[in-house]
Design an enzyme around this catalytic site. Structure first.
Site, PDB file in Angstrom:
ATOM      1  N   TYR A 253      22.772  50.414  -9.321  1.00  0.00           N
ATOM      2  CA  TYR A 253      22.547  48.989  -9.602  1.00  0.00           C
ATOM      3  C   TYR A 253      21.400  48.443  -8.748  1.00  0.00           C
ATOM      4  O   TYR A 253      21.254  48.786  -7.577  1.00  0.00           O
ATOM      5  CB  TYR A 253      23.828  48.180  -9.337  1.00  0.00           C
ATOM      6  CG  TYR A 253      23.553  46.696  -9.288  1.00  0.00           C
ATOM      7  CD1 TYR A 253      23.353  45.975 -10.462  1.00  0.00           C
ATOM      8  CD2 TYR A 253      23.409  46.027  -8.077  1.00  0.00           C
ATOM      9  CE1 TYR A 253      23.033  44.630 -10.418  1.00  0.00           C
ATOM     10  CE2 TYR A 253      23.096  44.684  -8.027  1.00  0.00           C
ATOM     11  CZ  TYR A 253      22.915  43.992  -9.199  1.00  0.00           C
ATOM     12  OH  TYR A 253      22.592  42.660  -9.159  1.00  0.00           O
ATOM     13  N   GLY A 255      20.413  45.775  -6.863  1.00  0.00           N
ATOM     14  CA  GLY A 255      20.466  45.325  -5.479  1.00  0.00           C
ATOM     15  C   GLY A 255      20.792  46.429  -4.501  1.00  0.00           C
ATOM     16  O   GLY A 255      20.519  46.320  -3.308  1.00  0.00           O
ATOM     17  N   LYS A 262      16.607  43.146  -1.652  1.00  0.00           N
ATOM     18  CA  LYS A 262      17.344  42.537  -0.542  1.00  0.00           C
ATOM     19  C   LYS A 262      17.331  43.419   0.714  1.00  0.00           C
ATOM     20  O   LYS A 262      17.260  42.912   1.835  1.00  0.00           O
ATOM     21  CB  LYS A 262      18.794  42.259  -0.943  1.00  0.00           C
ATOM     22  CG  LYS A 262      18.962  41.422  -2.212  1.00  0.00           C
ATOM     23  CD  LYS A 262      18.445  40.011  -2.065  1.00  0.00           C
ATOM     24  CE  LYS A 262      19.056  39.106  -3.101  1.00  0.00           C
ATOM     25  NZ  LYS A 262      18.165  38.275  -3.856  1.00  0.00           N
ATOM     26  N   CYS A 306      23.176  28.711  -8.048  1.00  0.00           N
ATOM     27  CA  CYS A 306      22.899  27.299  -7.750  1.00  0.00           C
ATOM     28  C   CYS A 306      21.563  26.837  -8.321  1.00  0.00           C
ATOM     29  O   CYS A 306      21.098  25.746  -8.003  1.00  0.00           O
ATOM     30  CB  CYS A 306      22.927  27.060  -6.241  1.00  0.00           C
ATOM     31  SG  CYS A 306      24.565  27.201  -5.529  1.00  0.00           S
ATOM     32  N   ASN A 310      15.901  28.365 -11.850  1.00  0.00           N
ATOM     33  CA  ASN A 310      15.673  27.186 -12.695  1.00  0.00           C
ATOM     34  C   ASN A 310      14.773  26.168 -12.002  1.00  0.00           C
ATOM     35  O   ASN A 310      13.921  25.540 -12.636  1.00  0.00           O
ATOM     36  CB  ASN A 310      17.007  26.525 -13.066  1.00  0.00           C
ATOM     37  CG  ASN A 310      17.782  27.327 -14.096  1.00  0.00           C
ATOM     38  OD1 ASN A 310      17.260  28.274 -14.672  1.00  0.00           O
ATOM     39  ND2 ASN A 310      19.025  26.966 -14.327  1.00  0.00           N
ATOM     40  N   ASP A 329      12.856  34.022  -5.481  1.00  0.00           N
ATOM     41  CA  ASP A 329      13.998  34.596  -4.757  1.00  0.00           C
ATOM     42  C   ASP A 329      13.780  34.805  -3.269  1.00  0.00           C
ATOM     43  O   ASP A 329      14.668  34.547  -2.480  1.00  0.00           O
ATOM     44  CB  ASP A 329      14.382  35.930  -5.405  1.00  0.00           C
ATOM     45  CG  ASP A 329      15.737  36.444  -4.946  1.00  0.00           C
ATOM     46  OD1 ASP A 329      16.665  35.621  -4.790  1.00  0.00           O
ATOM     47  OD2 ASP A 329      15.882  37.660  -4.745  1.00  0.00           O
ATOM     48  N   ASP A 550      15.163  17.050 -14.743  1.00  0.00           N
ATOM     49  CA  ASP A 550      15.228  15.754 -14.052  1.00  0.00           C
ATOM     50  C   ASP A 550      15.243  15.905 -12.533  1.00  0.00           C
ATOM     51  O   ASP A 550      15.101  14.909 -11.810  1.00  0.00           O
ATOM     52  CB  ASP A 550      16.461  14.973 -14.514  1.00  0.00           C
ATOM     53  CG  ASP A 550      16.277  14.414 -15.919  1.00  0.00           C
ATOM     54  OD1 ASP A 550      15.222  13.805 -16.171  1.00  0.00           O
ATOM     55  OD2 ASP A 550      17.175  14.608 -16.760  1.00  0.00           O
TER      56      ASP A 550
END
Length: 643
Positions: A253, A255, A262, A306, A310, A329, A550
């Site tokens: 995987y 990560g 990381k 969180c 975006n 990131d 917004d």
């Protein structure tokens, strides 16, 4: 005790013909690349690990398109990758269902002194910011796994650069892996290949040593699921910071296997940064241009889920504003000769969570992965398109047949998940329509604001500014976020995630805070520090703020504060909040300002008590006195607050 896995070769312990011949007379053919052209210390690293892991061949990666095409063809032939025929050069990978995420419980820091890695927690309290293992114990764990682990497999040599090749903030790594999936993803996520080796010859030869194996030597002893070899029972991801070394076994995987991410870019890099006077942080970097044409750069640290990606790719809802992404990131940040803090994105791609990503939530991310992308553990439609939760309203045919991430038939409306909640897209950052033209500027971009945030359903206002640099460090150390709890808990709970770095701490968190404080001293001109909370809810559990595009309204206020506008803020016990009317709410229906910005006394007193307990239990005697004073002073200010 002598550890076989950590023993090193001398220059005369091996020789190169058209193969690597070690001093133990193991002959390992080099099937691609010129081994002799590698710097001598790189040859030594490759040879000693080849002797240890016994691959059938060595493949030196050059990062070229021809090489990628060759590896993709092999992966498709074996069933590791499935072409998504609706797109150009997009592929789907399904993993073994046991190998789908980072494994914090199997991730370790290896230092002779325990408290270099973790804090002095009280007896009986398990540290939640890192795990320590002694070098002797680690040596045993290595020797139980790595000898012979690549038997029957090709060992790929991946030279890669974190940051633009040769840049002043950039660092080089070399990863050895037996996974061609890892090679293909590292080609997207890092700058990889021959230019890195040329830079390595110039920069006194320093590189981070990365060793990865899926942990399934051939002939395999257990059934391989989804053409995805792994060894979950023996997975370990370990870091030797002083030696600049990473060892990963048993997981393919991202990560756990893309060791530039990381493992290097945060855990090892923050140790290098501590030694060299810079910072490696779990932060996005974005450029924000106002309607007046003034651009400022912002770094922001949020825990998982969180909205970091975006925000980095935000589409402003207010005319005239423009956002461009540097990174989504990780940020490496260093104070420049002019005293300002400069940041680079050390990565070359986006490794984003797929579920929830849509044209509604993040159209720029969607545009980034229309080609040259690897999707992991998402669903595939009969039309050859990707699918995951959040795309239900974007599918051309809602009744289309699909194959879910487990390889089973699936349709919209089925109870099971189409995609794994941690399914990913691995896409070149350069494909993002709003990538900043300076995103590869070697010296980085100047940071004016640092933003912390998390999912706080109650009590925490939309935005506040810290009182000082040290108070800002305290605010960052207090970051919490609502997370879907681990399986042994029910419902959701708000969990601590200091600086959004809890899973990625590479050394003692108390020392980490002191490092921040030291870097904030003159002549350094520190950015302002803010905290945001897009996720506050009303009593009936409805979000008080619309979020997404917004959020530019909040960024606008933050940047005006960075410009020195003292008229738009009022002081509160927790910092400076916007005065009513200073955030542009035009066009937003029914924003309850008073509820959104309120600071409930009882909630905050309780929060300070809980935070003090957290510091006592998780940081202990390593808590800097300055941070303890900030906690005490803020508690007293809250006590003086009128109900």
């Amino acid at each position: 005790m002598r550890c076989r896995s950590l023993s090193h070769f001398k220059d005369d312990d091996f020789a190169v013909v058209s193969e690597v011949v070690t001093h133990k007379q193991n002959h390992i053919p080099v099937i691609k690349g010129d081994f002799v052209s590698l710097p001598k210390h790189v040859q030594r690293f490759v040879a000693e690990k080849a002797e240890l892991m016994k691959p059938s061949a060595i493949f030196i990666c050059d990062g070229s398109q021809n090489e990628a095409d060759e590896l993709i063809a092999r992966c498709v032939e074996r069933g590791v990758l499935v072409p998504l025929k609706a797109y150009k050069n997009n592929y789907l990978c399904r993993t073994d269902p046991r190998d789908v995420a980072r494994v914090e419980s199997k991730t370790w820091m290896i230092t002779p002194e325990k408290y270099d890695s973790v804090c002095h927690t009280p007896e009986g309290v398990k540290p939640m910011m890192g795990q320590w293992m002694s070098p002797d114990e680690f040596g045993k764990e290595l020797d139980d796994r790595f000898p012979g682990c690549m038997a029957g497999r090709t060992m790929y040599v991946i030279p890669y650069s974190m940051g633009p090749v040769g840049g002043p903030l950039s660092k080089i790594g070399i990863e050895l892996t037996d996974s061609d999936y890892v090679v293909l993803c590292m080609r997207i996520m890092t700058r990889m290949g021959e230019p890195v080796l040329k830079a390595l010859a110039k920069n006194n030869g320093e590189f981070v040593r990365c060793v990865h194996s899926v942990g399934q030597p051939k002939p395999v002893a257990t059934k391989v699921i989804n053409h995805w070899p792994c060894n979950p029972e023996k997975t370990i991801i370990a870091h030797r910071p002083a030696e600049r070394e990473i060892w990963s076994f048993g997981s393919g995987y991202g990560g756990n296997s893309l060791l530039g991410k990381k493992c290097f870019a945060l855990r090892i890099a923050m140790n290098i940064g501590y030694d060299e006077g810079w910072m490696a942080e779990h932060m996005l970097i974005m450029g924000v241009t106002s309607p007046k044409g003034e651009e400022r750069f912002v770094a922001a640290a949020f825990p998982s889920a969180c909205g970091k990606t975006n925000l980095a790719m935000l589409e402003p809802t207010i005319p005239g504003w423009k956002v461009r992404v540097i990174g989504d990131d990780i940020a490496w940040m260093k104070f420049g000769a002019d005293g300002r803090l400069y940041a680079i994105n050390p990565e070359y791609g986006f490794f984003g969570v797929a579920p929830g990503t849509s044209h509604k939530t993040n159209p720029m991310a969607m545009a980034s992965f229309q080609e040259n992308t690897i999707f992991t553990n998402v669903a595939e439609t009969a039309d050859g398109e990707y699918f995951w939760e959040g795309l239900e309203h974007e599918v051309k045919n809602p009744k289309v047949d699909m194959i879910n991430w487990l390889g089973e038939p699936w349709h919209i409306g089925d109870e099971s998940k189409a995609a794994h909640p941690n399914s990913r897209f691995t896409a070149p950052a350069g494909q993002c329509p709003i990538i900043h033209p300076d995103w590869e500027k070697p010296e980085g971009v100047p940071i004016d604001a640092i933003i912390f945030g998390g999912r706080r359903p109650e009590g925490v206002p939309l935005v506040f500014e810290s009182r000082s640099w040290v108070h800002g460090i305290f605010v960052g150390a207090c970051v919490k976020s609502e997370a879907t709890a681990a399986a042994e808990h029910t419902g959701k709970q708000v969990m601590h995630d200091p600086m959004a770095m809890r899973p990625f701490m590479g050394y003692n968190f108390g020392r980490y805070m002191r490092h921040w404080m030291k870097l904030g001293q003159p002549p350094h001109k520190v950015p302002k520090i803010f905290h945001v909370n897009w996720f506050r809810q009303s009593a009936d559990h409805k979000f008080l703020w619309p979020g997404y595009g917004d959020n530019i309204r909040v960024i606008d206020w933050i940047l005006r504060r960075c410009s020195g506008d003292a008229t738009i803020a009022e002081e509160t016990p927790i910092g400076f909040i916007p005065k009513k009317g200073t955030i542009n709410l035009e066009g937003l229906p029914n924003v309850n300002w008073d509820e959104l910005m309120s600071i409930p006394k009882s909630y905050w007193l309780e929060d300070m008590v809980e935070t003090k307990t957290f510091f006592e239990n998780q940081v202990g005697s390593d808590l800097p006195p300055e941070i303890a004073k900030e906690l005490e002073a803020q508690t007293e200010r809250i006590k003086a607050l009128k109900e």
